[in-house]
Design a protein around this motif. Sequence first.
Motif, short mmCIF file in Angstrom:
data_model
loop_
_atom_site.label_atom_id
_atom_site.label_comp_id
_atom_site.label_asym_id
_atom_site.label_seq_id
_atom_site.Cartn_x
_atom_site.Cartn_y
_atom_site.Cartn_z
N ARG A 55 3.17 11.51 -12.29
CA ARG A 55 3.25 12.95 -12.14
C ARG A 55 3.60 13.26 -10.70
N GLY A 56 4.51 14.17 -10.52
CA GLY A 56 4.89 14.49 -9.15
C GLY A 56 5.71 15.76 -9.08
N ASP A 57 6.20 15.99 -7.89
CA ASP A 57 6.97 17.19 -7.61
C ASP A 57 8.19 17.28 -8.54
N ARG A 58 8.42 18.46 -9.05
CA ARG A 58 9.55 18.66 -9.94
C ARG A 58 10.88 18.42 -9.24
N LYS A 59 10.85 18.59 -7.90
CA LYS A 59 12.10 18.45 -7.16
C LYS A 59 12.53 16.98 -7.06
N HIS A 60 11.58 16.08 -7.27
CA HIS A 60 11.93 14.66 -7.20
C HIS A 60 12.64 14.27 -8.50
N VAL A 61 13.88 13.92 -8.36
CA VAL A 61 14.66 13.57 -9.56
C VAL A 61 14.44 12.10 -9.89
N GLN A 73 0.84 -1.21 0.00
CA GLN A 73 0.00 0.00 0.00
C GLN A 73 0.86 1.25 0.00
N GLY A 74 2.14 1.09 -0.30
CA GLY A 74 3.05 2.22 -0.27
C GLY A 74 2.76 3.24 -1.37
N LYS A 75 3.22 4.45 -1.12
CA LYS A 75 3.01 5.52 -2.10
C LYS A 75 3.79 5.22 -3.37
N PRO A 76 3.27 5.69 -4.50
CA PRO A 76 4.06 5.55 -5.72
C PRO A 76 5.29 6.46 -5.67
N VAL A 77 6.32 6.06 -6.37
CA VAL A 77 7.54 6.88 -6.44
C VAL A 77 7.80 7.27 -7.89
N MET A 78 8.58 8.31 -8.08
CA MET A 78 8.82 8.80 -9.44
C MET A 78 9.70 7.84 -10.24
N ARG A 97 7.86 18.59 -18.52
CA ARG A 97 7.45 19.58 -17.52
C ARG A 97 5.94 19.72 -17.60
N TYR A 98 5.26 19.44 -16.48
CA TYR A 98 3.80 19.44 -16.48
C TYR A 98 3.26 20.83 -16.19
N ASP A 99 3.72 21.42 -15.12
CA ASP A 99 3.46 22.83 -14.84
C ASP A 99 4.60 23.35 -13.97
N ASN A 100 4.40 24.48 -13.33
CA ASN A 100 5.52 25.08 -12.60
C ASN A 100 6.05 24.19 -11.48
N ASP A 101 5.14 23.42 -10.87
CA ASP A 101 5.55 22.63 -9.72
C ASP A 101 5.71 21.15 -10.01
N LYS A 102 5.11 20.73 -11.11
CA LYS A 102 5.06 19.28 -11.35
C LYS A 102 5.79 18.88 -12.61
N GLN A 103 6.23 17.65 -12.61
CA GLN A 103 6.79 17.07 -13.81
C GLN A 103 6.05 15.75 -14.09
#
Lengths: 144, 207
Positions: free
Chosen positions: B199-205, B33-38, B164-170
Amino acid sequence: MRLMLNTLLLVVAIGLWGCKQEDKRVSMAADVKSDNAAVNIVTKPVIYAFSWVAGEGIEIDRAVTYTNKDGFMELTVDGHNRAFNTIRFEYKVEWLDKSGVLIDTATSKWLQTSAAAKAPFTIKAVAPRTTAVDFRMNTRKIPK
Amino acid sequence: MIKKLLVFVLFALSVTFVGCSPKTENIDTINDQGKPVMQLDYRDFDRAASQMVQSLIASGSLKKEGGGKYVLATGRIVNDTMQRVDTDQLMAKVEKELMGSGLVVMTSTVSGGTSPRDSMVYDVRDVRDSEKGSEFKQETLQAKGQLIAPELSISGKIIQRNIRYDNDKQQVEYYFQLQLTNLATGLRSWQDETIIGKRGDRKHVPW
């Protein structure tokens, strides 16, 4: 008398309009099809709230299995989403042999699917062993 | 006095931080049930392998006319992602399921790229042909002309695209592509693609 006849005709007409059956194989999205209570700007919040309160969601209409020409069981599950929003969920199909014993296979994993609002959906699966004669399917919410 | 107080505060802080550190726990790989990762994780490989195997079996391309099993070799699986992915994470599952289906046997004699090949097949033959070969009971050595060549090859590619999805997301898209080729004719009898998008935070490489 004439008034009564006109009223009766009007009621019958409304009744028939309400009973108009749409082809269930075609699903029109709320923002595509013509205005009705579900998309009307006044009634929409109530209908959606009712849907949410009533816990409307996924319903399974039928599950069909057959054995393909190579001897592998194939499963087709037809269902529909009663809710007013797209529902994403995970499902896992497990296969059972003639003794009812679970077949150990790497294909029995949680897979994701999605059902559009008020629309039908289909899930397909293929048993990876010819020994599969039955199945069981679980669903769950997608972990967030 | 101040020194004692400082030591006490430091001790209290360290105890607090130790208490806050996340516990190590085993993953429930059956019902995770863990969160998805990038990045690609084992759940993504499980999904891709499951869908590919089902597609391949349903296609009927592995059914040998006249009965018997095809000899299948794993060809080159290209990792065209920004991650260090061992493509065996995908192919080990696919190979296991295809063998389990009873439709094919895998060969360990030839393979493409870094796909698994058992070097012992050739090592024992080198021994047989060397002076050391005379040390073995001759009837236990592998005779010549015994290896069976593959009839089919399964090859593919894993592709990654970052958008790049939007300013905060990729948005990161992973494409798992596999194809089945008849080695005698060169004809491709099956191919499929599984897309896994995140889709997730842009900071997540994602590498």
